[in-house]
Design an enzyme around this catalytic site. Structure first.
Site, short mmCIF file in Angstrom:
data_model
loop_
_atom_site.label_atom_id
_atom_site.label_comp_id
_atom_site.label_asym_id
_atom_site.label_seq_id
_atom_site.Cartn_x
_atom_site.Cartn_y
_atom_site.Cartn_z
N LEU A 35 0.82 -1.20 0.00
CA LEU A 35 0.00 0.00 0.00
C LEU A 35 0.86 1.26 0.00
CD1 LEU A 35 -2.66 -1.06 2.67
CD2 LEU A 35 -3.09 -0.74 0.22
N SER A 108 1.44 -1.64 -7.44
CA SER A 108 1.05 -2.79 -8.28
C SER A 108 -0.04 -3.61 -7.60
CB SER A 108 2.27 -3.66 -8.65
OG SER A 108 3.09 -3.96 -7.55
#
Length: 199
Positions: A35, A108
């Site tokens: 995150l 990602s």
């Protein structure tokens, strides 16, 4: 699938194995995922710095930096996120072929995108490093004030708020960045590289 036709792959005179032999170490991509605010860029740069101090060929590809250049035409829709990661995967592959240990720091968020990048590499060259940090801890840190903006509705499709993050199921390395110091995280990653005879 490539849109170009009449193209031929040219084999290089100097191979990846040649570069490994000259460098005295193997090459790989350390794919940091997690995150926003989890510590990806901080730890990736610290690993890179330590590799450099050891005389190892290294380079950092950082998400924000790439979006200033190569991927400045991309936004944050699901399609753009996927294309962002596809391009980075191809760039990372070139670095690995050059004999470099490349660290990439990108949220990602989609597992399928990371799996597609993994498929570009030979066995053992793609090392997924999950920077595991609870959302509330990332939000409390919020170094760029992005969570604050997302909560106010100023940023759309923000990972962890209104866009999902799919955590890795079997990462090669997991770093609990809410429990470890940066130095401890670096040592854990370097130990993995040593155990796999990459460095």
């Amino acid at each position: 699938m490539s849109k170009a036709s009449n193209i031929t792959w040219h084999a290089a005179t100097v191979t990846k194995a040649d570069r490994h032999s000259q460098n005295g170490h193997a090459s790989c991509v350390l794919w940091f995922t997690g995150l926003s605010g989890s510590g990806k860029s901080t730890i990736a740069n610290a690993v890179s710095g330590e590799l450099y101090r050891q005389g190892i060929s290294e380079y950092v590809l950082d998400g924000d930096n790439i979006r200033h250049g190569l991927n400045k035409d991309l936004g944050f829709s699901d399609y753009d996120r996927t294309e962002n990661i596809r391009r980075i995967g191809e760039v990372a592959k070139l670095f690995v072929d050059s004999g470099t240990i490349v660290t990439t720091a990108f949220i990602s968020p989609f597992r399928s995108d990371r799996d597609q990048v993994r498929a570009l590499f030979e066995e053992g060259e793609f090392i997924e490093v999950f920077i595991d940090c609870p959302l509330e801890q990332c939000e409390a840190r919020d170094p760029k004030k992005l969570y604050e903006k997302a909560r106010r509705g100023e940023i759309k499709d923000f990972t962890g708020i209104d866009s999902p993050y799919e955590a890795p199921e079997r990462p090669e390395v997991t770093i609990r960045s809410d429990q470890l110091s940066v130095e401890e995280a670096v040592q854990q990653i370097l130990q993995y590289l040593q155990e796999k005879n990459i460095i």
